[in-house]
Design an enzyme around this catalytic site. Structure first.
Site, PDB file in Angstrom:
ATOM      1  N   ASN A   1      -7.266  -3.199  14.785  1.00  0.00           N
ATOM      2  CA  ASN A   1      -8.655  -3.474  14.401  1.00  0.00           C
ATOM      3  C   ASN A   1      -8.739  -4.591  13.354  1.00  0.00           C
ATOM      4  O   ASN A   1      -9.803  -4.851  12.804  1.00  0.00           O
ATOM      5  CB  ASN A   1      -9.328  -2.194  13.870  1.00  0.00           C
ATOM      6  CG  ASN A   1      -8.693  -1.704  12.573  1.00  0.00           C
ATOM      7  OD1 ASN A   1      -7.725  -2.283  12.087  1.00  0.00           O
ATOM      8  ND2 ASN A   1      -9.235  -0.648  12.007  1.00  0.00           N
TER       9      ASN A   1
ATOM     10  N   ASP B   1       0.808  -1.223   0.000  1.00  0.00           N
ATOM     11  CA  ASP B   1       0.000   0.000   0.000  1.00  0.00           C
ATOM     12  C   ASP B   1       0.840   1.271   0.000  1.00  0.00           C
ATOM     13  O   ASP B   1       2.059   1.233   0.201  1.00  0.00           O
ATOM     14  CB  ASP B   1      -0.970  -0.006   1.196  1.00  0.00           C
ATOM     15  CG  ASP B   1      -0.294  -0.333   2.521  1.00  0.00           C
ATOM     16  OD1 ASP B   1       0.953  -0.448   2.563  1.00  0.00           O
ATOM     17  OD2 ASP B   1      -0.992  -0.464   3.528  1.00  0.00           O
TER      18      ASP B   1
ATOM     19  N   GLU C   1      -9.711  -1.972   5.661  1.00  0.00           N
ATOM     20  CA  GLU C   1     -10.253  -1.718   6.997  1.00  0.00           C
ATOM     21  C   GLU C   1     -11.530  -2.528   7.211  1.00  0.00           C
ATOM     22  O   GLU C   1     -12.190  -2.910   6.238  1.00  0.00           O
ATOM     23  CB  GLU C   1     -10.584  -0.217   7.133  1.00  0.00           C
ATOM     24  CG  GLU C   1      -9.389   0.717   7.008  1.00  0.00           C
ATOM     25  CD  GLU C   1      -8.428   0.654   8.199  1.00  0.00           C
ATOM     26  OE1 GLU C   1      -8.794   0.092   9.253  1.00  0.00           O
ATOM     27  OE2 GLU C   1      -7.294   1.158   8.062  1.00  0.00           O
TER      28      GLU C   1
ATOM     29  N   HIS D   1      -7.032  -4.711  10.419  1.00  0.00           N
ATOM     30  CA  HIS D   1      -6.791  -4.359   9.012  1.00  0.00           C
ATOM     31  C   HIS D   1      -5.486  -4.960   8.504  1.00  0.00           C
ATOM     32  O   HIS D   1      -4.555  -5.196   9.279  1.00  0.00           O
ATOM     33  CB  HIS D   1      -6.846  -2.838   8.787  1.00  0.00           C
ATOM     34  CG  HIS D   1      -5.700  -2.058   9.355  1.00  0.00           C
ATOM     35  ND1 HIS D   1      -5.864  -0.842   9.986  1.00  0.00           N
ATOM     36  CD2 HIS D   1      -4.363  -2.283   9.386  1.00  0.00           C
ATOM     37  CE1 HIS D   1      -4.696  -0.384  10.357  1.00  0.00           C
ATOM     38  NE2 HIS D   1      -3.771  -1.236  10.002  1.00  0.00           N
TER      39      HIS D   1
HETATM   40  C1  F6R Z   1       1.249  -1.258   6.148  1.00  0.00           C
HETATM   41  C2  F6R Z   1       0.222  -2.236   6.474  1.00  0.00           C
HETATM   42  C3  F6R Z   1      -0.561  -2.081   7.744  1.00  0.00           C
HETATM   43  C4  F6R Z   1       0.284  -2.416   8.977  1.00  0.00           C
HETATM   44  C5  F6R Z   1      -0.551  -2.329  10.245  1.00  0.00           C
HETATM   45  C6  F6R Z   1       0.286  -2.585  11.485  1.00  0.00           C
HETATM   46  O1  F6R Z   1       1.834  -1.534   4.895  1.00  0.00           O
HETATM   47  O2  F6R Z   1      -0.015  -3.127   5.732  1.00  0.00           O
HETATM   48  O3  F6R Z   1      -1.672  -2.931   7.682  1.00  0.00           O
HETATM   49  O4  F6R Z   1       0.808  -3.715   8.839  1.00  0.00           O
HETATM   50  O5  F6R Z   1      -1.138  -1.074  10.341  1.00  0.00           O
HETATM   51  O6  F6R Z   1       1.166  -1.534  11.675  1.00  0.00           O
HETATM   52  P1  F6R Z   1       2.305  -1.596  12.792  1.00  0.00           P
HETATM   53  O7  F6R Z   1       3.264  -2.649  12.351  1.00  0.00           O
HETATM   54  O8  F6R Z   1       2.915  -0.228  12.787  1.00  0.00           O
HETATM   55  O9  F6R Z   1       1.614  -1.967  14.073  1.00  0.00           O
END
Ligand code: F6R
Length: 240
Positions: A136, A67, A143, A138
């Site tokens: 959450n 992303d 989401e 995602h």
């Molecule tokens: C980013 C992504 C997000 C993160 C998620 C966890 O490319 O895919 O889904 O993996 O937000 O983020 P952290 O690792 O910062 O807790």
């Protein structure tokens, strides 16, 4: 789904890097799916160490990231392109032309998403897709919602996310309102999924991942439909 519980973040990062390194040695033209966020940084640095030590070679590796914000200049230090350069690509002998992050500066983002899926399909999809997970549930910017999208697509950021991210940008106007993200179908095309989960704050979502249900309310539960998933977590995430 295989679960590996590690004592610490460092051990989780090393275990993840060892799995990727072993697979890369078997296939020099490896296709690696990547995520941003704080979780995989230790693993990326462990991979860079192995590259520096001559244990693994990135010269023929291709990468596809999950992303990117939209709109954002790839040179902006909050862009996921910048993050990947800093935390992995600049640290290893990869050809930057073989690294792919959705184009946050595309004039036509929908067309950029379609082109991303087409180019990714031509690689035969990731040999390993690295994933983190949001509290959450995602993955990427998929989401919780009534329905999830299959392919790479443009999605709006929630007010909460925009608020939370505003502190990282010079001014509120600079905070991107949208993102480009692989969809759940694109993610599940990978041959193997390697999900990293650490910290107490991820205990609840890890519990949802370990039960026997899939739901769009916790998008990550869809990885249970994949036949080759390894989840590496630390004890804090596992035990809460
Ligand atoms: C980013 C992504 C997000 C993160 C998620 C966890 O490319 O895919 O889904 O993996 O937000 O983020 P952290 O690792 O910062 O807790």
């Amino acid at each position: 789904m295989e679960i590996i519980v590690c004592k610490s973040y460092e051990e989780m990062s090393e275990r993840g890097a060892a799995i990727i390194a072993a697979a890369m040695k078997e296939k020099p033209d490896f296709v690696l799916g990547l995520a941003t966020g704080s979780t995989p940084v230790g693993m990326y640095h462990a991979l860079a160490d192995k590259n520096r030590a001559g244990e693994i070679d990135f010269s023929r590796v291709t990468t596809y990231n999950l992303d990117e914000y939209y709109p954002i200049d790839p040179k902006n230090d909050q862009s996921y392109r910048y993050f990947m350069n800093k935390n992995l690509f600049d640290l290893v002998n990869i050809d930057k032309a073989n690294t792919h992050v959705p184009d946050g500066s595309a004039a036509d983002p929908e067309a950029a998403c379609r082109a991303y899926d087409e180019a990714y399909a031509k690689t035969g999809y990731a040999d390993i897709q690295v994933l983190g997970i949001g509290r959450n549930g995602h993955i990427g910017f998929n989401e919780p919602d009534a329905a999830l999208t299959v392919g790479t697509h443009v999605t709006g950021l929630t007010e909460d996310t925009i608020d939370a991210n505003s502190r990282f940008f010079a001014s509120a106007d600079e905070v991107p309102t949208h993102a480009l993200t692989m969809g759940m179908g694109t993610i599940l095309k990978a041959k193997k999924i390697l999900m990293l989960i650490n910290g107490k704050q991820k205990h609840e979502v890890l519990t949802a991942l370990l039960d026997d249900k899939i739901t769009t309310a916790v998008p990550a539960t869809f990885i249970k439909l994949h036949s080759d998933v390894v989840v590496i977590c630390d004890e804090e995430a596992y035990r809460g």
